[in-house]
Design a protein around this motif. Sequence first.
Motif, mmCIF file in Angstrom:
data_model
loop_
_atom_site.group_PDB
_atom_site.id
_atom_site.type_symbol
_atom_site.label_atom_id
_atom_site.label_comp_id
_atom_site.label_asym_id
_atom_site.label_seq_id
_atom_site.Cartn_x
_atom_site.Cartn_y
_atom_site.Cartn_z
ATOM 1 N N ALA A 251 0.846 -1.196 0.000
ATOM 2 C CA ALA A 251 0.000 0.000 0.000
ATOM 3 C C ALA A 251 0.879 1.242 0.000
ATOM 4 C CB ALA A 251 -0.922 -0.002 1.219
ATOM 5 N N ASN A 252 0.663 2.130 -0.973
ATOM 6 C CA ASN A 252 1.469 3.341 -1.108
ATOM 7 C C ASN A 252 1.453 4.183 0.153
ATOM 8 O OD1 ASN A 252 0.265 2.387 -3.671
ATOM 9 N ND2 ASN A 252 1.540 3.957 -4.619
ATOM 10 N N ILE A 268 13.913 2.830 7.730
ATOM 11 C CA ILE A 268 12.655 2.420 7.114
ATOM 12 C C ILE A 268 12.937 1.335 6.083
ATOM 13 C CG2 ILE A 268 10.714 3.207 5.688
ATOM 14 C CD1 ILE A 268 11.377 6.074 6.810
ATOM 15 N N SER A 269 12.142 0.275 6.126
ATOM 16 C CA SER A 269 12.254 -0.789 5.119
ATOM 17 C C SER A 269 10.996 -0.800 4.274
ATOM 18 C CB SER A 269 12.444 -2.154 5.777
ATOM 19 O OG SER A 269 12.447 -3.179 4.785
ATOM 20 N N PHE A 270 11.162 -0.538 2.982
ATOM 21 C CA PHE A 270 10.066 -0.720 2.028
ATOM 22 C C PHE A 270 10.071 -2.192 1.628
ATOM 23 C CE2 PHE A 270 10.004 3.933 0.288
ATOM 24 C CZ PHE A 270 9.493 4.363 1.501
ATOM 25 N N PHE A 271 9.501 -3.022 2.495
ATOM 26 C CA PHE A 271 9.555 -4.472 2.296
ATOM 27 C C PHE A 271 8.534 -4.928 1.262
ATOM 28 C CE2 PHE A 271 8.457 -8.854 3.169
ATOM 29 C CZ PHE A 271 9.690 -9.450 3.352
ATOM 30 N N GLY A 272 7.339 -4.390 1.340
ATOM 31 C CA GLY A 272 6.297 -4.787 0.396
ATOM 32 C C GLY A 272 6.375 -3.980 -0.885
ATOM 33 N N GLY A 273 6.467 -4.648 -2.024
ATOM 34 C CA GLY A 273 6.485 -3.954 -3.306
ATOM 35 C C GLY A 273 5.121 -3.366 -3.626
ATOM 36 N N LYS A 276 2.649 -2.431 -9.902
ATOM 37 C CA LYS A 276 3.376 -1.837 -11.028
ATOM 38 C C LYS A 276 2.588 -0.722 -11.695
ATOM 39 C CE LYS A 276 6.423 -5.688 -12.238
ATOM 40 N NZ LYS A 276 6.308 -6.340 -10.936
ATOM 41 N N SER A 277 1.265 -0.756 -11.552
ATOM 42 C CA SER A 277 0.426 0.283 -12.141
ATOM 43 C C SER A 277 0.411 1.564 -11.316
ATOM 44 C CB SER A 277 -1.011 -0.235 -12.292
ATOM 45 O OG SER A 277 -1.526 -0.622 -11.013
ATOM 46 N N ASN A 278 0.930 1.495 -10.076
ATOM 47 C CA ASN A 278 0.914 2.676 -9.207
ATOM 48 C C ASN A 278 2.081 2.615 -8.222
ATOM 49 O OD1 ASN A 278 0.104 5.033 -7.921
ATOM 50 N ND2 ASN A 278 -1.393 3.991 -6.621
ATOM 51 N N PRO A 279 3.318 2.751 -8.713
ATOM 52 C CA PRO A 279 4.485 2.552 -7.860
ATOM 53 C C PRO A 279 5.056 3.836 -7.242
ATOM 54 C CG PRO A 279 5.193 2.656 -10.123
ATOM 55 C CD PRO A 279 3.705 2.876 -10.136
ATOM 56 N N VAL A 280 4.392 4.973 -7.410
ATOM 57 C CA VAL A 280 4.958 6.257 -7.004
ATOM 58 C C VAL A 280 4.308 6.736 -5.704
ATOM 59 C CG1 VAL A 280 5.322 8.675 -7.668
ATOM 60 C CG2 VAL A 280 5.447 6.867 -9.401
ATOM 61 N N ILE A 281 5.135 7.235 -4.780
ATOM 62 C CA ILE A 281 4.633 7.801 -3.531
ATOM 63 C C ILE A 281 5.057 9.264 -3.421
ATOM 64 C CG2 ILE A 281 4.762 5.554 -2.381
ATOM 65 C CD1 ILE A 281 7.210 6.713 -0.787
ATOM 66 N N SER A 282 4.418 9.953 -2.491
ATOM 67 C CA SER A 282 4.805 11.324 -2.172
ATOM 68 C C SER A 282 5.784 11.282 -1.004
ATOM 69 C CB SER A 282 3.561 12.134 -1.797
ATOM 70 O OG SER A 282 3.922 13.427 -1.370
ATOM 71 N N CYS A 283 6.936 11.886 -1.183
ATOM 72 C CA CYS A 283 7.987 11.854 -0.153
ATOM 73 C C CYS A 283 8.377 13.276 0.229
ATOM 74 C CB CYS A 283 9.204 11.086 -0.667
ATOM 75 S SG CYS A 283 10.649 11.188 0.416
ATOM 76 N N ASP A 284 8.235 13.608 1.505
ATOM 77 C CA ASP A 284 8.707 14.893 2.006
ATOM 78 C C ASP A 284 10.221 14.784 2.172
ATOM 79 O OD1 ASP A 284 9.451 17.144 3.450
ATOM 80 O OD2 ASP A 284 7.636 17.145 4.681
ATOM 81 N N SER A 285 10.942 15.258 1.178
ATOM 82 C CA SER A 285 12.398 15.110 1.168
ATOM 83 C C SER A 285 13.060 15.823 2.336
ATOM 84 C CB SER A 285 12.952 15.637 -0.155
ATOM 85 O OG SER A 285 14.348 15.478 -0.205
ATOM 86 N N ASN A 286 12.440 16.881 2.832
ATOM 87 C CA ASN A 286 13.029 17.589 3.970
ATOM 88 C C ASN A 286 13.005 16.746 5.234
ATOM 89 O OD1 ASN A 286 13.990 19.943 2.853
ATOM 90 N ND2 ASN A 286 12.055 21.042 3.084
#
Length: 352
Positions: A251-252, A268-273, A276-286
């Motif tokens: 889940a994104n 943080i471990s992104f363990f669950g893939g 493929k149709s929705n692989p992008v998340i929003s990341c607060d880079s700061n």
Amino acid sequence: MKALRFYAPEDVRLEEVPEPVCGPAQVKIRVRNCSTCGTDVKILHNGHQNLTPPRTTGHEVAGEVVEVGSEVNATYGSSWQAGDRVQVIAAVPCGECHECRKGWMAVCQNQTSVGYQYDGGFAEYMIVPEQVLKVDGLNRIPENVDFDEASAAEPFACAINAQELMGIEEGDTVVVFGAGPIGCMHIRIARGVHKVGPVYLVDVNAERLRMSAEAVAPDEVIDASQVDVVERVMELTGGRGADVVITATAANVTQEQAIAMAARNGRISFFGGLPKSNPVISCDSNLVHYRQLHIHGANGSAPEHNKRALEYISTGQVPVKDLITRRLPLTDVLEAFKIVENGEAIKVTVEP
């Protein structure tokens, strides 16, 4: 013999097929347990780019040796014989590419897999291919470990791989997203191996949370359908956040929440893939920058992780027996997939 054969998405058949013949550089096993996971369900519905039909699926395999090819023991310095109890790796590295030579076998660029390029364990008999033997991927099951427990070593190995990348320290506060079998294994490893502090288990399925909480007793369960998960974790940690966050779900939003709730120097471990149709998340880079966060991918396992999983099970550091809550015969293998898909059990195993 009976085997579950994949022909196309939604076309999977339990049928009679010829018993496989053992080649000179192969080992033939009688499958005793082949456990199931969400990947099996995904293959049922969607297939897989690495799976060429028709193919016998199933990749969490434990069984008994019935025949050893004439070249095996001399070639690989082994002493396999009929009657040996064995567990088989699922992800098979080539042993020769740049990544394998660096010791990064979990990300081998030429990786093949049992149940994908090779016929798998949803069958009465299975051939252990030469490539598995080449990378020392056929493992003896310790005497005090049952076949069903040994079949759980493969997903367990994937969790070991993820956690060893994170530098988990004793006393760390841990959040695990996903109350399925792999989430439960992550909790058991974090506690049994790394001696972490408080562990919080998150899911949106109240029944799955209840079932898993009875097994692994997290310090708190958080129903993400009812509360703001990030806010609750901040409350539980006095505003500091979690030292370790593992997203064992596809889940994104959980990956985005993991970043938001991580403490300074959090891992943080992104363990669950993700799909493929929705692989992008929003990341607060700061947040990543100023909190000095460490975000790790985790992909499968290496042969050594399977050996370590069997060792942890054998020593009792990480019990898995009680996580196997449903056992079905091969004739009911499609029913096993339904149980997994509906989240009606923690771990489901098939016993050919």
